[in-house]
Design a protein around this motif. Structure first.
Motif, PDB file in Angstrom:
ATOM      1  N   GLU A   1      10.743   9.305  -3.277  1.00 17.88           N
ATOM      2  CA  GLU A   1      11.620   9.906  -4.285  1.00 17.88           C
ATOM      3  C   GLU A   1      13.013  10.195  -3.742  1.00 17.88           C
ATOM      4  OE1 GLU A   1      11.029  10.325  -7.487  1.00 17.88           O
ATOM      5  OE2 GLU A   1       9.033   9.477  -7.286  1.00 17.88           O
ATOM      6  N   ALA A   2      13.201  10.076  -2.434  1.00 26.05           N
ATOM      7  CA  ALA A   2      14.514  10.227  -1.791  1.00 26.05           C
ATOM      8  C   ALA A   2      15.128  11.610  -2.003  1.00 26.05           C
ATOM      9  CB  ALA A   2      15.476   9.141  -2.273  1.00 26.05           C
ATOM     10  N   LEU A   3      14.296  12.637  -2.055  1.00 28.35           N
ATOM     11  CA  LEU A   3      14.824  13.983  -2.245  1.00 28.35           C
ATOM     12  C   LEU A   3      15.706  14.401  -1.074  1.00 28.35           C
ATOM     13  CD1 LEU A   3      11.666  15.821  -3.686  1.00 28.35           C
ATOM     14  CD2 LEU A   3      13.526  14.680  -4.920  1.00 28.35           C
ATOM     15  N   ALA A   4      15.297  14.045   0.146  1.00 31.19           N
ATOM     16  CA  ALA A   4      16.094  14.397   1.326  1.00 31.19           C
ATOM     17  C   ALA A   4      17.430  13.663   1.316  1.00 31.19           C
ATOM     18  CB  ALA A   4      15.319  14.059   2.597  1.00 31.19           C
ATOM     19  N   LEU A   5      17.431  12.422   0.879  1.00 29.59           N
ATOM     20  CA  LEU A   5      18.666  11.645   0.838  1.00 29.59           C
ATOM     21  C   LEU A   5      19.628  12.200  -0.208  1.00 29.59           C
ATOM     22  CD1 LEU A   5      16.618   9.800   2.337  1.00 29.59           C
ATOM     23  CD2 LEU A   5      17.801   7.846   1.330  1.00 29.59           C
TER      24      LEU A   5
ATOM     25  N   MET B   1       0.851  -1.183   0.000  1.00 28.20           N
ATOM     26  CA  MET B   1       0.000   0.000   0.000  1.00 28.20           C
ATOM     27  C   MET B   1       0.889   1.235   0.000  1.00 28.20           C
ATOM     28  SD  MET B   1      -2.853   0.981   2.818  1.00 28.20           S
ATOM     29  CE  MET B   1      -3.770   2.509   2.709  1.00 28.20           C
ATOM     30  N   ALA B   2       0.696   2.142  -0.925  1.00 24.89           N
ATOM     31  CA  ALA B   2       1.554   3.320  -1.062  1.00 24.89           C
ATOM     32  C   ALA B   2       0.820   4.553  -0.584  1.00 24.89           C
ATOM     33  CB  ALA B   2       1.972   3.493  -2.520  1.00 24.89           C
ATOM     34  N   ASN B   3       1.478   5.353   0.232  1.00 26.64           N
ATOM     35  CA  ASN B   3       0.944   6.630   0.671  1.00 26.64           C
ATOM     36  C   ASN B   3       1.354   7.678  -0.363  1.00 26.64           C
ATOM     37  OD1 ASN B   3       0.662   9.174   1.907  1.00 26.64           O
ATOM     38  ND2 ASN B   3       0.868   8.282   3.931  1.00 26.64           N
ATOM     39  N   SER B   4       0.405   8.330  -0.993  1.00 27.82           N
ATOM     40  CA  SER B   4       0.711   9.204  -2.116  1.00 27.82           C
ATOM     41  C   SER B   4       1.511  10.432  -1.727  1.00 27.82           C
ATOM     42  CB  SER B   4      -0.589   9.644  -2.797  1.00 27.82           C
ATOM     43  OG  SER B   4      -1.387  10.382  -1.895  1.00 27.82           O
ATOM     44  N   ILE B   5       1.472  10.826  -0.439  1.00 28.77           N
ATOM     45  CA  ILE B   5       2.180  12.028  -0.020  1.00 28.77           C
ATOM     46  C   ILE B   5       3.452  11.682   0.729  1.00 28.77           C
ATOM     47  CG2 ILE B   5       2.009  14.064   1.495  1.00 28.77           C
ATOM     48  CD1 ILE B   5      -0.875  14.282   0.791  1.00 28.77           C
ATOM     49  N   MET B   6       3.489  10.473   1.305  1.00 28.64           N
ATOM     50  CA  MET B   6       4.482  10.067   2.296  1.00 28.64           C
ATOM     51  C   MET B   6       5.837  10.738   2.135  1.00 28.64           C
ATOM     52  SD  MET B   6       5.468   6.214   3.375  1.00 28.64           S
ATOM     53  CE  MET B   6       6.200   5.816   1.809  1.00 28.64           C
ATOM     54  N   ASN B   7       6.660  10.259   1.250  1.00 29.09           N
ATOM     55  CA  ASN B   7       7.977  10.856   1.077  1.00 29.09           C
ATOM     56  C   ASN B   7       8.262  11.181  -0.385  1.00 29.09           C
ATOM     57  OD1 ASN B   7       8.692  10.865   3.790  1.00 29.09           O
ATOM     58  ND2 ASN B   7       9.341   8.742   3.711  1.00 29.09           N
ATOM     59  N   ARG B   8       7.234  11.352  -1.167  1.00 30.46           N
ATOM     60  CA  ARG B   8       7.437  11.622  -2.586  1.00 30.46           C
ATOM     61  C   ARG B   8       8.057  13.003  -2.806  1.00 30.46           C
ATOM     62  NH1 ARG B   8       8.300   7.366  -5.339  1.00 30.46           N
ATOM     63  NH2 ARG B   8       7.158   5.706  -4.325  1.00 30.46           N
ATOM     64  N   GLU B   9       7.610  13.989  -2.056  1.00 34.19           N
ATOM     65  CA  GLU B   9       8.085  15.353  -2.273  1.00 34.19           C
ATOM     66  C   GLU B   9       8.739  15.935  -1.030  1.00 34.19           C
ATOM     67  OE1 GLU B   9       4.811  17.623  -3.709  1.00 34.19           O
ATOM     68  OE2 GLU B   9       4.545  16.395  -5.507  1.00 34.19           O
ATOM     69  N   ARG B  10       8.959  15.134  -0.010  1.00 32.11           N
ATOM     70  CA  ARG B  10       9.524  15.645   1.243  1.00 32.11           C
ATOM     71  C   ARG B  10      11.026  15.855   1.094  1.00 32.11           C
ATOM     72  NH1 ARG B  10       6.939  12.417   4.791  1.00 32.11           N
ATOM     73  NH2 ARG B  10       5.339  14.002   5.117  1.00 32.11           N
ATOM     74  N   VAL B  11      11.483  17.044   1.431  1.00 27.51           N
ATOM     75  CA  VAL B  11      12.880  17.423   1.256  1.00 27.51           C
ATOM     76  C   VAL B  11      13.623  17.326   2.588  1.00 27.51           C
ATOM     77  CG1 VAL B  11      12.448  18.836  -0.778  1.00 27.51           C
ATOM     78  CG2 VAL B  11      12.243  19.864   1.503  1.00 27.51           C
ATOM     79  N   LEU B  12      14.874  17.771   2.610  1.00 30.34           N
ATOM     80  CA  LEU B  12      15.700  17.609   3.806  1.00 30.34           C
ATOM     81  C   LEU B  12      15.342  18.608   4.900  1.00 30.34           C
ATOM     82  CD1 LEU B  12      18.075  16.058   5.072  1.00 30.34           C
ATOM     83  CD2 LEU B  12      19.613  17.753   4.044  1.00 30.34           C
TER      84      LEU B  12
ATOM     85  N   GLY C   1      13.109  22.520   5.868  1.00 32.51           N
ATOM     86  CA  GLY C   1      12.047  23.415   5.425  1.00 32.51           C
ATOM     87  C   GLY C   1      10.689  22.969   5.915  1.00 32.51           C
ATOM     88  N   VAL C   2       9.634  23.413   5.217  1.00 29.07           N
ATOM     89  CA  VAL C   2       8.269  23.164   5.667  1.00 29.07           C
ATOM     90  C   VAL C   2       7.906  21.683   5.544  1.00 29.07           C
ATOM     91  CG1 VAL C   2       5.847  23.708   5.287  1.00 29.07           C
ATOM     92  CG2 VAL C   2       7.569  25.521   5.112  1.00 29.07           C
ATOM     93  N   ASN C   3       7.946  21.151   4.345  1.00 28.35           N
ATOM     94  CA  ASN C   3       7.621  19.733   4.128  1.00 28.35           C
ATOM     95  C   ASN C   3       8.931  18.941   4.096  1.00 28.35           C
ATOM     96  OD1 ASN C   3       6.265  17.340   3.495  1.00 28.35           O
ATOM     97  ND2 ASN C   3       6.347  17.754   1.303  1.00 28.35           N
ATOM     98  N   SER C   4       9.504  18.688   5.269  1.00 25.96           N
ATOM     99  CA  SER C   4      10.862  18.163   5.307  1.00 25.96           C
ATOM    100  C   SER C   4      11.041  17.071   6.347  1.00 25.96           C
ATOM    101  CB  SER C   4      11.849  19.297   5.617  1.00 25.96           C
ATOM    102  OG  SER C   4      11.697  19.745   6.953  1.00 25.96           O
ATOM    103  N   TYR C   5      12.136  16.330   6.166  1.00 21.33           N
ATOM    104  CA  TYR C   5      12.547  15.341   7.152  1.00 21.33           C
ATOM    105  C   TYR C   5      12.905  16.011   8.473  1.00 21.33           C
ATOM    106  CZ  TYR C   5      12.747  11.125   4.246  1.00 21.33           C
ATOM    107  OH  TYR C   5      12.417  10.029   3.484  1.00 21.33           O
ATOM    108  N   SER C   6      13.583  17.151   8.399  1.00 16.03           N
ATOM    109  CA  SER C   6      13.983  17.843   9.627  1.00 16.03           C
ATOM    110  C   SER C   6      12.770  18.184  10.487  1.00 16.03           C
ATOM    111  CB  SER C   6      14.756  19.116   9.292  1.00 16.03           C
ATOM    112  OG  SER C   6      15.964  18.816   8.635  1.00 16.03           O
ATOM    113  N   ARG C   7      11.708  18.648   9.859  1.00 16.95           N
ATOM    114  CA  ARG C   7      10.502  18.996  10.603  1.00 16.95           C
ATOM    115  C   ARG C   7       9.837  17.745  11.173  1.00 16.95           C
ATOM    116  NH1 ARG C   7       5.574  22.958   8.603  1.00 16.95           N
ATOM    117  NH2 ARG C   7       4.247  22.671  10.435  1.00 16.95           N
ATOM    118  N   GLU C   8       9.748  16.694  10.399  1.00 15.45           N
ATOM    119  CA  GLU C   8       9.059  15.484  10.851  1.00 15.45           C
ATOM    120  C   GLU C   8       9.852  14.720  11.914  1.00 15.45           C
ATOM    121  OE1 GLU C   8       6.024  14.620  10.158  1.00 15.45           O
ATOM    122  OE2 GLU C   8       5.694  16.241   8.732  1.00 15.45           O
ATOM    123  N   LEU C   9      11.173  14.759  11.819  1.00 18.78           N
ATOM    124  CA  LEU C   9      12.011  14.013  12.761  1.00 18.78           C
ATOM    125  C   LEU C   9      12.378  14.816  13.997  1.00 18.78           C
ATOM    126  CD1 LEU C   9      14.450  12.330  10.213  1.00 18.78           C
ATOM    127  CD2 LEU C   9      12.578  11.219  11.448  1.00 18.78           C
TER     128      LEU C   9
END
Length: 211
Positions: free
Chosen positions: A46-50, A1-12, A14-22
């Protein structure tokens, strides 16, 4: 099951980011781990943060694992490996200083088994951080199993922040949680993020946790 928002566009950062979520910047954390740090991101999308972290830390070993993988493959920075695989079957050939799963456990059927395995993939001083929604943990009759599961996770060394829905563990170790996986319901509906989630069913295994 794929979450359409999960990590597709999340960056390192900023607002929609790994830093904010972690609650911390993964690149800064890795930079403090010595000259050759390592990071495993589960359900990396999409591994944008990586990609951004690999460019900042050219000597780091960074691995992203996702069931679908990047939808538009491009050249990867040095040190970054992206793997398309089922996390229920995949295992790494090394240990990591940092392991993350940003809102990915919500879509994993047997999430407790993955947490057990991931704990053994950490270095001795490594850090694992993953989002967990306890309301999607169920007993065989469908009732809430969050209290006994969280108690077992804490007994094994995990810390859980209910405010952030973040589960963390410091230091690699062998863990055996006292539950038997029974199956999952992919039609359980949205979780606390508002995104579709899988409900996972467990029964007590009547054995003490190993840690």
């Amino acid at each position: 099951m794929a979450n359409s928002i999960m990590n597709r566009e999340r960056v390192l950062t900023g607002v929609n980011s790994y830093s904010r979520e972690l609650g911390f910047d993964p690149a800064e954390f890795l930079n403090s781990r010595g000259p050759a740090p390592s990071w495993l991101d589960m359900c990396s999308g999409e591994a944008l943060a990586l990609r951004a972290a690999a460019q900042l830390l050219p000597h780091a070993a960074i691995t992203g694992v996702d069931l679908v993988g990047p939808l538009l493959p491009t050249a990867l920075p040095d040190g970054l490996e992206l793997i398309t695989a089922d996390l229920g079957l995949w295992s790494p050939g090394r240990r990591y200083d940092l392991i993350t799963c940003v809102h990915g456990l919500h879509c994993i059927s047997d999430r407790l088994a993955l947490l057990e395995r991931a704990a053994s993939w950490l270095t001795g001083t490594g850090l694992l951080v993953a989002h967990l929604d306890p309301s999607t943990l169920r007993r065989p009759d469908g009732s809430d199993a969050s209290r006994p599961v969280l108690a077992a996770l804490r007994a094994a060394g995990f810390h859980y922040s209910a405010r952030d829905h973040r589960l963390s563990l410091r230091g690699g170790r062998r863990i055996s949680l006292p539950f038997t996986y029974l199956g999952a319901d992919p039609h359980a509906g949205p979780n606390h993020t508002g995104q579709p989630a899988v409900a996972s069913y467990y029964r007590p295994a009547h054995r003490p946790p190993v840690h």
